[in-house]
Design a protein around this motif. Sequence first.
Motif, PDB file in Angstrom:
ATOM      1  N   GLY A  43     -25.143 -20.068 -38.958  1.00  0.00           N
ATOM      2  CA  GLY A  43     -24.890 -21.302 -39.889  1.00  0.00           C
ATOM      3  C   GLY A  43     -23.075 -21.674 -38.193  1.00  0.00           C
ATOM      4  O   GLY A  43     -22.774 -20.561 -38.451  1.00  0.00           O
ATOM      5  N   LEU A  94     -26.651 -34.858 -43.589  1.00  0.00           N
ATOM      6  CA  LEU A  94     -25.699 -34.508 -42.565  1.00  0.00           C
ATOM      7  C   LEU A  94     -26.197 -35.531 -41.840  1.00  0.00           C
ATOM      8  O   LEU A  94     -26.712 -35.862 -40.842  1.00  0.00           O
ATOM      9  CB  LEU A  94     -25.571 -33.507 -41.826  1.00  0.00           C
ATOM     10  CG  LEU A  94     -25.490 -32.931 -43.418  1.00  0.00           C
ATOM     11  CD1 LEU A  94     -25.642 -31.117 -42.569  1.00  0.00           C
ATOM     12  CD2 LEU A  94     -23.795 -32.728 -43.934  1.00  0.00           C
ATOM     13  N   ARG A 144     -32.341 -29.421 -41.456  1.00  0.00           N
ATOM     14  CA  ARG A 144     -31.366 -30.187 -42.191  1.00  0.00           C
ATOM     15  C   ARG A 144     -30.106 -30.149 -41.840  1.00  0.00           C
ATOM     16  O   ARG A 144     -29.253 -30.684 -41.373  1.00  0.00           O
ATOM     17  CB  ARG A 144     -31.648 -30.072 -43.515  1.00  0.00           C
ATOM     18  CG  ARG A 144     -33.098 -30.612 -43.651  1.00  0.00           C
ATOM     19  CD  ARG A 144     -32.992 -30.404 -45.454  1.00  0.00           C
ATOM     20  NE  ARG A 144     -34.420 -30.999 -46.394  1.00  0.00           N
ATOM     21  CZ  ARG A 144     -34.295 -30.869 -47.343  1.00  0.00           C
ATOM     22  NH1 ARG A 144     -33.637 -30.251 -48.297  1.00  0.00           N
ATOM     23  NH2 ARG A 144     -35.620 -31.444 -47.642  1.00  0.00           N
ATOM     24  N   TRP A 145     -30.050 -29.032 -40.978  1.00  0.00           N
ATOM     25  CA  TRP A 145     -28.317 -28.361 -41.376  1.00  0.00           C
ATOM     26  C   TRP A 145     -28.424 -28.400 -39.454  1.00  0.00           C
ATOM     27  O   TRP A 145     -26.855 -28.138 -39.566  1.00  0.00           O
ATOM     28  CB  TRP A 145     -27.852 -26.703 -41.562  1.00  0.00           C
ATOM     29  CG  TRP A 145     -27.999 -26.726 -43.314  1.00  0.00           C
ATOM     30  CD1 TRP A 145     -29.132 -26.203 -43.631  1.00  0.00           C
ATOM     31  CD2 TRP A 145     -26.914 -27.758 -44.403  1.00  0.00           C
ATOM     32  NE1 TRP A 145     -28.941 -26.737 -44.843  1.00  0.00           N
ATOM     33  CE2 TRP A 145     -27.479 -27.154 -45.133  1.00  0.00           C
ATOM     34  CE3 TRP A 145     -25.987 -27.912 -44.101  1.00  0.00           C
ATOM     35  CZ2 TRP A 145     -26.570 -26.957 -46.659  1.00  0.00           C
ATOM     36  CZ3 TRP A 145     -25.113 -27.556 -44.625  1.00  0.00           C
ATOM     37  CH2 TRP A 145     -25.531 -27.860 -46.770  1.00  0.00           C
ATOM     38  N   TYR A 146     -28.869 -28.615 -38.547  1.00  0.00           N
ATOM     39  CA  TYR A 146     -28.713 -28.646 -37.295  1.00  0.00           C
ATOM     40  C   TYR A 146     -28.741 -30.037 -36.580  1.00  0.00           C
ATOM     41  O   TYR A 146     -28.222 -29.845 -35.697  1.00  0.00           O
ATOM     42  CB  TYR A 146     -29.049 -27.296 -36.440  1.00  0.00           C
ATOM     43  CG  TYR A 146     -28.679 -26.308 -37.123  1.00  0.00           C
ATOM     44  CD1 TYR A 146     -28.306 -25.790 -35.482  1.00  0.00           C
ATOM     45  CD2 TYR A 146     -28.798 -25.165 -38.026  1.00  0.00           C
ATOM     46  CE1 TYR A 146     -27.663 -24.159 -35.935  1.00  0.00           C
ATOM     47  CE2 TYR A 146     -29.282 -24.013 -38.027  1.00  0.00           C
ATOM     48  CZ  TYR A 146     -27.991 -23.730 -37.218  1.00  0.00           C
ATOM     49  OH  TYR A 146     -27.689 -22.473 -37.353  1.00  0.00           O
ATOM     50  N   MET A 203     -23.965 -21.830 -43.392  1.00  0.00           N
ATOM     51  CA  MET A 203     -23.801 -23.499 -43.895  1.00  0.00           C
ATOM     52  C   MET A 203     -25.548 -23.735 -43.264  1.00  0.00           C
ATOM     53  O   MET A 203     -25.430 -23.610 -42.027  1.00  0.00           O
ATOM     54  CB  MET A 203     -23.215 -24.147 -43.717  1.00  0.00           C
ATOM     55  CG  MET A 203     -22.251 -24.557 -44.354  1.00  0.00           C
ATOM     56  SD  MET A 203     -21.307 -25.453 -44.419  1.00  0.00           S
ATOM     57  CE  MET A 203     -22.154 -27.527 -44.220  1.00  0.00           C
ATOM     58  N   ASN A 204     -26.970 -22.303 -43.907  1.00  0.00           N
ATOM     59  CA  ASN A 204     -27.589 -21.868 -42.418  1.00  0.00           C
ATOM     60  C   ASN A 204     -28.715 -22.487 -43.821  1.00  0.00           C
ATOM     61  O   ASN A 204     -30.263 -22.926 -43.415  1.00  0.00           O
ATOM     62  CB  ASN A 204     -27.951 -21.051 -42.216  1.00  0.00           C
ATOM     63  CG  ASN A 204     -27.871 -19.931 -43.955  1.00  0.00           C
ATOM     64  OD1 ASN A 204     -27.731 -20.278 -45.123  1.00  0.00           O
ATOM     65  ND2 ASN A 204     -27.830 -18.720 -43.038  1.00  0.00           N
ATOM     66  N   GLY A 205     -29.219 -23.267 -45.124  1.00  0.00           N
ATOM     67  CA  GLY A 205     -29.710 -23.791 -46.144  1.00  0.00           C
ATOM     68  C   GLY A 205     -29.980 -23.104 -47.176  1.00  0.00           C
ATOM     69  O   GLY A 205     -30.511 -23.233 -47.801  1.00  0.00           O
TER      70      GLY A 205
END
Length: 159
Positions: A117, A56, A33-35, A128-130
């Motif tokens: 992150g 995102l 989700r974050w990458y 911001m790594n979840g």
Amino acid sequence: MGCDGGTIPKRHELVKGPRKVEKVDKNAELVARWYYCTLSQEKLCRPIVACELGRLYNKDAVIEFLLEKSSDKVVVEAASHIRSIKSVTELNLADNPAWSGDKESIKGDKYDDIQCGRFICPVVGLEMNGRHRFCFLRNCGCVFSERALKEIKTEVCHR
């Protein structure tokens, strides 16, 4: 010798039980989700936009999706709620100085920490790594951790 008809198979040798459902690794899902872009499944690269659901996207992928959508192609479920470019907000993200993902050439001989992150909260410094919740302000696109917004208790942009 065996297999000459003289052996009688047992029940557990003949009947296979129901297959176990494979569980999705939560850490892998958070990293995804974050990458990666929700729409194109490519790595996130600037400019990064977010919808009102908090997903995102790469801005290029959203623009291509909207152009293909106008030509009556199949609607992708991950972005079916995006009607126009005004439905998304461009994010102002703070880079993490500890992150060295694209800076070094990867030879395969080093440990790649997926929990580090790429971006951080500019106020508190959380990655911001979840693992932590993040919020963005729709009027300016600034991204802060939820912890920072609780401490400051104001909805005005701090930049």
